[in-house]
Design an enzyme around this catalytic site. Sequence first.
Site, short mmCIF file in Angstrom:
data_model
loop_
_atom_site.label_atom_id
_atom_site.label_comp_id
_atom_site.label_asym_id
_atom_site.label_seq_id
_atom_site.Cartn_x
_atom_site.Cartn_y
_atom_site.Cartn_z
N ALA A 125 0.66 -1.22 0.10
CA ALA A 125 -0.13 0.31 -0.02
C ALA A 125 0.70 1.64 -0.48
CB ALA A 125 -1.01 -0.54 1.00
N ASN A 192 1.12 -3.69 7.59
CA ASN A 192 2.64 -4.48 7.20
C ASN A 192 3.94 -3.56 6.62
OD1 ASN A 192 2.15 -7.56 7.39
ND2 ASN A 192 -0.20 -6.47 6.88
N HIS A 222 -0.79 7.20 3.80
CA HIS A 222 0.82 6.57 4.19
C HIS A 222 1.61 7.90 4.50
CE1 HIS A 222 -0.86 2.87 5.45
NE2 HIS A 222 -1.16 3.26 4.61
#
Length: 272
Positions: A125, A192, A222
């Site tokens: 991601a 992760n 993120h």
Amino acid sequence: MKRIGLLGCGAIGTQIALAIDSGRIPGTLTHVYDASKEKASELVSKLNSKPEIVENSHLLSSHSVNIIVEAASQDAVKDVGLSVLQNKRDLMIMSVGALLDESIYDILSDACDHFKKTIYLPSGAIAGLDGIKSVKDELESVSITTTKHPRSLKGAKFFETSQIDLNAISSPTKIFEGSAKEAVSLFPANINVAALLSLSGIGSEKTIVKIIADPNTDKNTHHIEAAGKFGKMDFTIENFPDSNNPKTSRLAILSAIETLRKYCSDDIQIGT
Ligand SMILES: NC(=O)C1=CN([C@@H]2O[C@H](COP(=O)(O)OP(=O)(O)OC[C@H]3O[C@@H](n4cnc5c(N)ncnc54)[C@H](OP(=O)(O)O)[C@@H]3O)[C@@H](O)[C@H]2O)C=CC1
Ligand SMILES: O=C([O-])CC(=O)C(=O)O
């Protein structure tokens, strides 16, 4: 054509299977397994070319496949990772947090060398790992700040001991700050990406993770900052969550599909 075994028939596994079925990934999905037989059957019912559902995860790599794709959980990686390599199959891992356990990392890394097989870790991601890997020896600091809606954080082990009530959060609230190593153990299904960043850069003790619960966001964001002798890097990835699993971003699925497409193709390779 490469033959593929799939471990995990949830949000990521389903989209990978559909991408193989449609020809977007030029391979054959031969075997699947999920802890929930119902989920495995539901997935198979959506496919034109039906894979066999095996009875346990270890059986996946005992069949004639080239690669096992893990899209299940960190526990699944710990459980089957070694036997996949011992059976001389390649392995693609989505639950990368499992590799921050040094003993698991060392066992799997030695097994790759011994059995001449490869473990693939899609960028998941996030973006920018190409740059982080290149400047690895000059990095001084790396951090990732992840912002998700409280519903995308629900069920994490962190809440077993924390006083924080996700339902009571009404504005952006930092719920965790610590090392990537702590983060992946407390939020195994959420971060992760911090493991990917750690393994590409300065390791899981020095990579700093902040997790923000924001009830006003509809994205999984993120924000990565890295600095060192080379200069600075700053990436923000604003992901739409998957409609079936809000913990997982659409980009994570697309990155898994692209990694597997590359594995199955003789093609020009772009990027580091
Ligand atoms: N690298 C990255 O950037 C990202 C990684 N991920 C990780 O990828 C993995 C898959 O994500 P996603 O598809 O969204 O998750 P889902 O929860 O949608 O699907 C996972 C499926 O695997 C099953 N499962 C879990 N453990 C095992 C096991 N040991 N053996 C067999 N089946 C098992 C689950 O069953 P049940 O529901 O019964 O547990 C579920 O059906 C997760 O670990 C997730 O954290 C996700 C997003 C980004
Ligand atoms: O999909 C995401 O945004 C990140 C995620 O769940 C993970 O890294 O485990």
